[in-house]
Design an enzyme around this catalytic site. Structure first.
Site, mmCIF file in Angstrom:
data_model
loop_
_atom_site.group_PDB
_atom_site.id
_atom_site.type_symbol
_atom_site.label_atom_id
_atom_site.label_comp_id
_atom_site.label_asym_id
_atom_site.label_seq_id
_atom_site.Cartn_x
_atom_site.Cartn_y
_atom_site.Cartn_z
ATOM 1 N N CYS A 170 10.346 29.570 -8.891
ATOM 2 C CA CYS A 170 10.343 28.810 -7.641
ATOM 3 C C CYS A 170 11.733 28.736 -7.007
ATOM 4 C CB CYS A 170 9.761 27.418 -7.848
ATOM 5 S SG CYS A 170 10.738 26.414 -8.977
ATOM 6 N N LYS A 201 15.286 67.986 10.580
ATOM 7 C CA LYS A 201 15.045 68.829 11.746
ATOM 8 C C LYS A 201 14.680 70.253 11.306
ATOM 9 C CE LYS A 201 17.664 67.573 15.114
ATOM 10 N NZ LYS A 201 18.982 67.412 15.723
ATOM 11 N N TYR A 243 3.159 34.201 -11.283
ATOM 12 C CA TYR A 243 3.242 34.016 -9.834
ATOM 13 C C TYR A 243 4.690 33.863 -9.386
ATOM 14 C CZ TYR A 243 4.098 29.095 -10.822
ATOM 15 O OH TYR A 243 4.659 27.939 -11.280
ATOM 16 N N MET A 303 25.212 62.313 14.861
ATOM 17 C CA MET A 303 26.008 63.524 14.641
ATOM 18 C C MET A 303 25.913 64.434 15.864
ATOM 19 S SD MET A 303 25.396 64.130 10.668
ATOM 20 C CE MET A 303 23.675 64.149 10.942
ATOM 21 N N GLY A 341 21.328 60.242 17.035
ATOM 22 C CA GLY A 341 22.533 60.174 17.861
ATOM 23 C C GLY A 341 23.837 60.075 17.092
ATOM 24 N N HIS A 363 19.485 55.684 23.952
ATOM 25 C CA HIS A 363 20.168 55.374 22.695
ATOM 26 C C HIS A 363 19.977 53.905 22.306
ATOM 27 C CE1 HIS A 363 23.745 54.222 20.344
ATOM 28 N NE2 HIS A 363 23.478 55.357 19.724
ATOM 29 N N ARG A 404 22.675 72.501 16.133
ATOM 30 C CA ARG A 404 22.310 71.083 16.013
ATOM 31 C C ARG A 404 22.432 70.589 14.580
ATOM 32 N NH1 ARG A 404 17.848 69.245 19.465
ATOM 33 N NH2 ARG A 404 17.991 70.397 21.396
ATOM 34 N N ARG A 422 9.884 64.679 14.284
ATOM 35 C CA ARG A 422 10.309 63.873 13.133
ATOM 36 C C ARG A 422 9.468 62.609 13.119
ATOM 37 N NH1 ARG A 422 16.172 62.543 15.723
ATOM 38 N NH2 ARG A 422 15.416 61.434 17.517
ATOM 39 N N SER A 477 8.580 27.208 -15.003
ATOM 40 C CA SER A 477 8.869 27.787 -13.684
ATOM 41 C C SER A 477 10.367 28.018 -13.606
ATOM 42 C CB SER A 477 8.420 26.826 -12.576
ATOM 43 O OG SER A 477 8.738 27.398 -11.329
HETATM 44 C C1 PEP Z 1 16.153 26.006 -8.620
HETATM 45 O O1 PEP Z 1 17.125 25.529 -9.174
HETATM 46 O O2 PEP Z 1 15.945 27.226 -8.556
HETATM 47 C C2 PEP Z 1 15.189 25.143 -7.941
HETATM 48 C C3 PEP Z 1 14.089 25.641 -7.396
HETATM 49 O O3 PEP Z 1 15.495 23.833 -7.837
HETATM 50 P P1 PEP Z 1 16.503 23.224 -6.746
HETATM 51 O O4 PEP Z 1 16.845 24.335 -5.793
HETATM 52 O O5 PEP Z 1 15.773 22.134 -6.089
HETATM 53 O O6 PEP Z 1 17.631 22.796 -7.599
#
Ligand code: PEP
Ligand code: MG
Length: 919
Positions: A876, A36, A896, A116, A114, A489, A105, A373, A808
């Site tokens: 994954c 403020k 990825y 304080m 709201g 509010h 203020r 603000r 993975s």
């Molecule tokens: C994991 O273990 O991260 C995985 C993707 O396999 P699941 O969850 O199927 O065991």
């Protein structure tokens, strides 16, 4: 030079430049002056009309919190600053002829709406009140200002609850037979002030303080103290705002929106905080009122712009004639002030480069800006505003990407009510914060929080909300209030926290004490009844309305933002999809392939169930092969659907993973059944069958199934099983390829702990793949890899990488095994408590433990790439859709992330943000 604790808004930036030795950035100004205070300084510097004011720094508050004392020199600096604003205004604090009145203020670095305290009209006493009456030629107004001051001072500074005062005012209105405050008679107001002062004296044993400097001293302390009020602490905890920041205090010359019908007060947003649109100015105001009246929701506010006013009237079912006479817009009432205001809004938005939430007051036709603000906004508005600002050239695309928060995208992927669902609409209010919510009605914030803790979905229903209600609001699925407008509010807090909210639903009468509300027609909804609220439309329904998924394809701003994100990110985004329908959906959301297809889901297919059970229970290999032959077409069919959806993109098929007993009836159930049949029908065939099943289940039973015969171990031990899966997969791939589909099959072997497991499975399965390719007479570009789920695999990655074309990270299992926490039991037993008690910073099954599990991943990436530079690396586990974990994956150089379809959009944004953050 003595330390500077106090800065005049009119030269705050220059003074701070001298103190720091460099020109402060906006963030630096906020750090010291609070949002403020920085706003006041910036607005003044930009030439907007701001009442003379000064700011006591956050540093002074920090000092006060630590010592309970004002820092040395601060009070003297306050006196000097007061003198300066006295000179600017030509008025004097406490002067019986021409008194200066100020507001005190709070204003933290980051806005805490709201949370304080604020004291207005400070400097009033019997003498200055009389002067005010004379100067304004308005006796009534002076008493009104005085009674407001006594109320606020008592409440905020002395903690004598304002409700005591409000009650008296209500009684007075009742006695006089009037509805609104301005209708109260002068005699009524005079009497009320006397009564209030009497109440104060009774409560504290001394008269209400008349010395303005004493009022000022106590009010500053109270504002400092309000930083540590429970509701402010709770808010900071929720918003991750550090407790050591402290709040600044702003002392600002009072200007009055309640000096008659040429005066007004209001708030406005430069763009809609709910939709992000900026076709007109969004805001509300009240004629002849003070700021608190707008927020309190006791009078129906009018709309600032004409267009907004017309839309509002239409929603409320008010005719144009009634609107014009009863609720005209500011644009109509004071066109010149409105035009000036529009120019200021544009200037401030360009200065701050973001949507602004501004408070203004018009005192006898003169516009004053009290605050600006960066405005809180819904997810939808956040994305739209970011994209629009970039398209308008106010910010860059990169900034737009960084401004959208991952939670906003998550919110936009959330469901809304099914338009075709049966609904019983019982009322309609204001669509204050979008989203659909279903839950049981609870009429008290404390009970709402408690009920939510028991795992129930709650809709908090209140006449109106106040800061005390915030924890209960945050725990609720949605909020419904009877009173208050779009800037009440309830609306502000709900929007800021992505909670659906219907506010100002005047059609219902909420009786919190009786735990019920009455809807038109006399329908009563009691605590515990299920209701549904639609924050998109403002509708309230009885019962649970069916929800449908968010329509991504119509969210053009989000799509634009994510296309920009795609241009920036280097991390790929795949999806975890088990069925063709998931794969198709993920493609729509922008997935670039499948990072995990859990093929066991196909084993649960009703059509294959019988064969699956026979395969597991087979006593001879012949029996097993026969069952596997029967299973194959079901697998193949699903794979074909997935390849079709993923035309041109990689598809990782993960071989069977869970322990086999998961596909058989539960052991406890069988024991019960067998016992029952032994007693009731000992000679039945049913019993013989159940006994056989129980024997098999007992054979398969393991104390620790998650560490038992599963993953590649099952593939190795159950001859023919993964061979069948691989055959089905490659038959599908080849047959799709023949139909012109561009297939990229990748075979993933789960739960490898020793390189030999991988060598064994891979060579066996490669042979099957080759065989199918030859049979089908078409080449497909297959690769083979493994999951990294067992710590040993991560630690021996160098060895394993020599035999894998990709890794993975299965961080679900990797977290389980690194921590030694059962992923099925830990959360229910202790893990959530661990997080609550601060033993763990967060749930490691949701947010990757970067220090421990992450360390294993780093080792694995480094050793894996050293041994096999071409290896493809992904993740994954569930963490693949979590923004913080995605940031980590970017940093360690994965290729990825893969996550569930609905998280693909958030992953695209998070991956781009990670790239920009670490560039
Ligand atoms: C994991 O273990 O991260 C995985 C993707 O396999 P699941 O969850 O199927 O065991
Ligand atoms: Mg796993």
């Amino acid at each position: 030079m003595a330390k500077r604790w106090v800065y005049l808004s009119r030269n705050a930036k220059e003074t701070l430049t001298e103190v720091l030795g460099h020109e402060p950035a906006l963030d630096e100004m906020k750090e010291i002056f609070g949002g403020k205070g920085a706003g006041l300084a910036a607005m003044t510097a930009a030439g907007a009309p701001v009442p003379p004011s000064f700011t006591i720094t956050t540093e002074a508050c920090v000092y006060y919190m630590e010592t309970g004392e004002f820092p040395e020199g601060m009070w003297e600096q306050i006196l000097e600053a007061m003198q300066d604003i006295e000179e600017q205004t030509g008025k004097q604090f406490g002067d019986p002829e021409n008194p200066l009145l100020v507001s005190v203020r709070s204003g933290a670095r980051q806005s805490m709406p709201g949370m304080m305290d604020t004291v207005l009209n400070l400097g009033l006493n019997d003498e200055t009140r009389a002067a005010l009456a004379e100067l304004t030629d308005n006796e009534w107004f002076s008493y009104d200002a005085y009674r407001r001051f006594v109320t606020m001072f008592s409440d905020i500074v002395m903690h004598f609850d304002r409700e005591h005062f409000e009650e008296r005012l209500d009684e007075l209105k009742h006695k006089e037979g009037v509805r609104t405050d301005p209708q109260v008679s002068l005699e009524g107001m005079v009497g009320l002030v006397q009564e209030y002062k009497g109440m104060y004296k009774d409560e504290f044993g001394e008269p209400f303080p008349t010395d303005p400097y004493k009022q000022l001293d106590l009010s500053i302390r109270a504002v400092f103290d309000s930083w540590n009020a429970p509701r402010a602490v709770a808010y900071r905890e929720h918003e991750d705002i550090p407790h050591h920041w402290g709040t600044a205090v702003n002392i600002c010359t009072m200007v009055f929106g309640n000096m008659g019908n040429d005066s007004a007060t209001g708030v406005a947003f430069s763009r809609s905080p709910s939709s992000g649109e900026h076709d007109y100015l969004y805001g509300e105001f009240l004629v002849n009122a003070q700021g608190e009246d707008v927020v309190a929701g006791t009078r129906t506010p009018q709309q600032v712009s004409l267009e907004g006013s017309r839309e509002w009237a239409e929603r409320q079912g008010i005719s144009e004639q009634e609107r014009k006479s009863g609720y005209p817009s500011l644009e109509e009432l004071m066109p010149d002030v409105y035009a000036q205001y529009l120019r200021i809004v544009d200037m401030l938005e360009r200065y701050y480069r973001d949507m602004q939430d501004m408070e203004f007051t018009i005192e006898r036709g003169t516009l004053w800006m009290l605050q600006t603000r960066t405005g809180k906004r819904t997810a939808k508005a956040a994305v739209k505003i970011a994209v629009d600002l970039a398209n308008e050239g106010i910010i860059s695309r990169t900034e737009a990407i960084m401004r959208a928060e991952p939670e906003h995208v998550e919110q936009l992927m959330r469901p809304s009510f099914d338009p075709d669902a049966e609904k019983q609409r019982i009322a309609r209010g204001l669509n204050a914060s979008p989203g659909a919510a279903v839950g049981i009605a609870i009429f008290d914030a404390g009970r709402a929080a408690e009920t939510a803790r028991q795992g129930k979905d709650v809709i908090l229903v209140r006449p109106e909300t106040s800061p005390e209600d915030v924890p209960g609001m945050l725990a609720s699925q949605g909020v419904l209030t009877q009173k208050g407008g779009a800037t009440s509010h309830a609306a502000v807090v709900a929007r800021g926290n992505n909670i659906p909210c219907v506010a100002g639903c005047e059609e219902i009468t909420v009786e919190s004490g009786n735990r019920r509300f009455t809807a038109p027609g006399g329908m009563v909804v009691s605590e515990g009844d299920t209701i549904s609220i639609d924050g998109f439309t403002g509708e309230v329904f009885l019962g649970a309305v069916d929800l449908i998924e968010a329509d991504y394809s119509r969210q053009t701003d989000l799509i634009t933002l994510l296309v920009w994100a795609d241009e920036v990110r280097s991390l790929g985004v795949r999806t975890n999809a088990d069925y063709p329908v998931d794969a198709r959906r993920a493609i729509d959301f922008g997935a670039e392939g499948i990072g995990l297809c859990r093929t066991e889901h196909m084993f649960f297919d009703e059509r294959a169930r019988d064969a699956v059970v026979r395969m597991i229970l087979a006593e001879t290999q012949e029996e097993r092969d026969q069952a596997l032959d029967e299973m194959l077409p079901f697998q193949e069919q699903d794979f074909e659907g997935i390849f079709e959806a993923m035309d041109g993109k990689p598809v990782i098929m993960r071989l069977i993973d869970p322990p086999m007993h998961e596909f058989l009836p539960p052991r406890e159930e069988l024991i019960e059944e067998v016992t029952r049949l032994r007693c009731t029908d000992p000679d039945s065939e049913d019993l013989a069958e159940k006994e056989k099943m129980l024997r098999e289940v007992n054979n398969l039973w393991e104390v620790n199934p998650m560490m038992g015969l599963r993953g590649c171990r099952a593939g190795i031990m159950y001859k023919g099983l993964t061979e069948m899966q691989t055959r089905a997969y490659f038959q599908a791939a080849c047959r799709c390829a023949k139909r012109g589909i561009d297939v990229h099959p990748e075979v993933m072997i789960p739960l490898v702990g020793h390189v030999n497991e991988l060598i064994l499975e891979r060579s066996k399965l490669e042979e099957v793949a080759q065989q199918v390719i030859e049979e089908e007479g078409i080449e497909v570009p297959a690769i083979f890899g493994t999951m990294i789920e067992v710590p040993r695999a991560a630690l021996t990655a160098g060895e394993i990488a020599g035999h894998a074309q990709f890794f993975s990270f299965g961080t679900n299992d990797l977290t389980q095994m690194t921590y030694g926490y059962s992923r099925d039991d830990a959360e229910g037993k202790f893990l959530l408590q661990y997080v609550e008690r601060g033993i763990l910073p967060n749930n490691p099954f949701q947010t990757l433990d970067q220090v421990g599990v992450g360390r294993l991943m780093e080792i694995c990436v480094e050793d894996g790439r050293a041994a096999n530079p071409d290896i493809e690396l992904g993740i994954c586990g569930e963490h693949g859709g979590d923004p913080d974990s995605i940031d980590f994956c970017h940093r360690i150089g994965l290729d990825y992330v893969s996550c569930s379809p609905y998280r693909v959009p958030v992953a695209r944004l998070a991956a781009a943000q990670a790239k920009l953050r670490h560039e």
